[in-house]
Design a protein around this motif. Structure first.
Motif, mmCIF file in Angstrom:
data_model
loop_
_atom_site.group_PDB
_atom_site.id
_atom_site.type_symbol
_atom_site.label_atom_id
_atom_site.label_comp_id
_atom_site.label_asym_id
_atom_site.label_seq_id
_atom_site.Cartn_x
_atom_site.Cartn_y
_atom_site.Cartn_z
ATOM 1 N N MET A 4 0.859 -1.196 0.000
ATOM 2 C CA MET A 4 0.000 0.000 0.000
ATOM 3 C C MET A 4 0.883 1.230 0.000
ATOM 4 N N LYS A 5 0.783 2.017 -1.062
ATOM 5 C CA LYS A 5 1.599 3.239 -1.120
ATOM 6 C C LYS A 5 0.715 4.451 -0.820
ATOM 7 N N PHE A 6 1.161 5.289 0.102
ATOM 8 C CA PHE A 6 0.407 6.486 0.444
ATOM 9 C C PHE A 6 1.192 7.716 0.018
ATOM 10 N N ARG A 195 11.529 12.394 -9.133
ATOM 11 C CA ARG A 195 10.318 12.953 -8.524
ATOM 12 C C ARG A 195 9.120 12.026 -8.728
ATOM 13 N N GLY A 196 8.321 11.934 -7.701
ATOM 14 C CA GLY A 196 7.133 11.075 -7.784
ATOM 15 C C GLY A 196 7.457 9.594 -7.677
ATOM 16 N N GLY A 197 8.712 9.271 -7.318
ATOM 17 C CA GLY A 197 9.186 7.891 -7.403
ATOM 18 C C GLY A 197 8.644 6.923 -6.358
ATOM 19 N N SER A 198 7.856 7.407 -5.397
ATOM 20 C CA SER A 198 7.330 6.473 -4.390
ATOM 21 C C SER A 198 6.406 5.425 -4.997
ATOM 22 N N ASP A 199 5.666 5.804 -6.025
ATOM 23 C CA ASP A 199 4.818 4.823 -6.722
ATOM 24 C C ASP A 199 5.692 3.698 -7.270
ATOM 25 N N TYR A 200 6.813 4.120 -7.841
ATOM 26 C CA TYR A 200 7.736 3.168 -8.461
ATOM 27 C C TYR A 200 8.289 2.223 -7.391
HETATM 28 MG MG MG Z 1 2.898 10.969 -6.764
#
Ligand code: MG
Ligand code: ASP
Length: 437
Positions: A4-6, A195-200
């Motif tokens: 689960m990514k928040f 940037r935005g790499g948490s989804d990855y």
């Molecule tokens: Mg994001």
């Protein structure tokens, strides 16, 4: 195992973190992957920029402003005084590090260490909150398992190895917390997934572990069929195939880091996009199966540069395109769209860091023209069975918009059009009107 990514807004305050705790299921093992609190990564980048430009005084002010924000949130996060003390010691040590930085010694490596702090702090807070609210959870440091190679690509083998060791070491724990975005590079130094790499991060973890599901929790109810900031009346798309979602993420749907789909697709792990503010809403589910035909969504990617190479030598020649592509390869610049005629080839790039060198190297093939401020508009769906008439519908909707390039048939999931950025909004609205109203 459930991943689960928040995202930043989902963990953007003490209150939001408490809402996230309620979303964690207790019937299966979970790895929660967290972004930095919203605004933190931007603030850290700004601090780096101040240090780079030798404005130490302004940097200290920015650090203090951020610190007071964290102090406020921490006041309302925990109920138990000793836990609050120990969390504030952790946060304090991060800010002490920041304040010790001197512009005279500031390097690119320092800035990677600085931007990593956002995720390190949000996860320390969330882990403390879990413990405070009676959950038994383990905090795994992503710097201990997430690895990238010399090309900046995830080193899946190393990542899986380290991760499994950590999970085993924490047996019988069933709830884990870790940082998105941050990793170590091939030298073992702190780095990140852009940037935005948490989804990855979440999909890399889900992929290497062969998880049951990867859930990406944000503050919007799934992937919309058009850009809600520009077009009125957009709707979430409930089902997408991996291919369709990958095209949308790459071509501008801001909800997902463009590389997220890849690790999930190889391991065939479904990806769900869910809304923390409306957890009951179905969101978007992304799996190997395509659901239905026709155009499902439209996205746009700005900041595109078009390059045209005109050459008589292309006529009946082989090997010409290869030599053109080699130039882009030499400067590690990916090409997005291509259109060819017998005497010219046009292509687009979104990273123009090496544009001058690229133009210079290409000029030996013919005359070169470039145009900046272009936008790729991408229509995504399953175009096989239903493809009759779609092109006509696209061109009819855009009869008042100048179209610079078209790419159709490259895959059965995508039609891409290049327009000037100034024409983007009207084009998105016209296409929406014609496909979704
Ligand atoms: Mg994001
Ligand atoms: N905190 C990082 C960023 O703002 C990574 C992420 O949130 O996905 O880009």
């Amino acid at each position: 195992m459930l991943i689960m990514k928040f995202g930043g807004t989902s963990v953007g305050s003490a209150e939001r973190m408490k809402a996230v705790v309620k979303l964690l299921p207790d019937d299966r093992p979970v790895i929660a992957v967290l972004s930095a609190m919203s605004g933190t990564t931007n603030a850290l980048i700004q601090i780096c920029n101040l240090l780079k430009s030798r404005e130490d005084g302004a940097a200290i002010l920015a650090i203090e402003a951020l610190e007071s924000l964290y102090r406020e949130e921490n006041k309302s996060l925990l109920t138990n005084e000793p836990a609050r003390e120990s969390l504030s010691t952790i946060i304090h040590s991060r800010f002490t590090f920041l304040k010790s930085l001197k512009s005279s010694e500031f390097t690119e490596q320092t800035s990677k260490e600085v931007v990593a702090l956002g995720e390190l702090m949000s996860t320390a807070m969330f882990h403390a909150l879990l413990t405070d609210s009676g959950h038994s959870a383990a905090l795994m440091n992503a710097l201990d398992f997430m690895r990238i190679d010399g090309n900046g690509e995830p080193d899946l083998e190393a990542t899986e190895g380290f991760l499994r060791l950590l999970l085993d070491a924490n047996q019988p724990c069933r709830l884990f917390v870790t940082q998105g975005f941050i990793c170590r590079n091939e030298f073992g130094a702190i780095d990140n997934l852009q940037r935005g790499g948490s989804d990855y991060t979440a999909s890399i973890i889900g992929g290497v572990l062969g998880a049951d599901e990867i859930q990406i929790w944000t503050d919007i109810d799934g992937m919309h069929n058009n850009d809600p900031r520009i077009v009125e009346g957009t709707r979430p798309v409930h089902r997408l195939s991996f291919e369709e979602a990958a095209e949308l993420a790459y071509f501008g749907a801001k909800i997902l880091h463009p590389k997220t789909i890849h690790p999930a697709r190889i391991a065939n792990v479904p990806v769900m996009l869910k809304n923390t503010l409306e957890p009951e809403a179905p969101g978007t589910i992304i799996t190997a199966e395509s659901a239905g035909t026709g155009i499902k969504a439209i996205a746009a990617k700005d900041g595109i540069t078009a390059i045209k190479i005109k050459s008589d030598r292309m006529l009946l020649a082989y090997g010409f395109l290869r030599r053109v592509f080699e130039v882009f390869e030499a400067y590690r610049t990916p090409i997005d769209m291509i259109a060819t005629s017998e005497v010219a080839v046009s292509l687009t790039i979104d990273n123009d860091n090496h544009l001058d060198n690229i133009k210079n190297d290409l000029s030996k093939f013919g005359s070169i023209e470039t145009e900046k401020d272009q936008t790729i508009i991408c229509l995504v769906g399953d175009l096989v069975a239903d493809s009759k008439g779609i092109a006509a519908k696209v061109f009819d909707a855009l009869r008042h918009t100048p179209i610079r390039m078209v790419s159709y048939g490259g895959s059965k999931h995508n039609i891409s059009l290049l327009v000037k950025t100034e024409n983007k909004n009207e084009a998105l609205r016209a296409l929406h009107q014609s496909f979704f109203s």
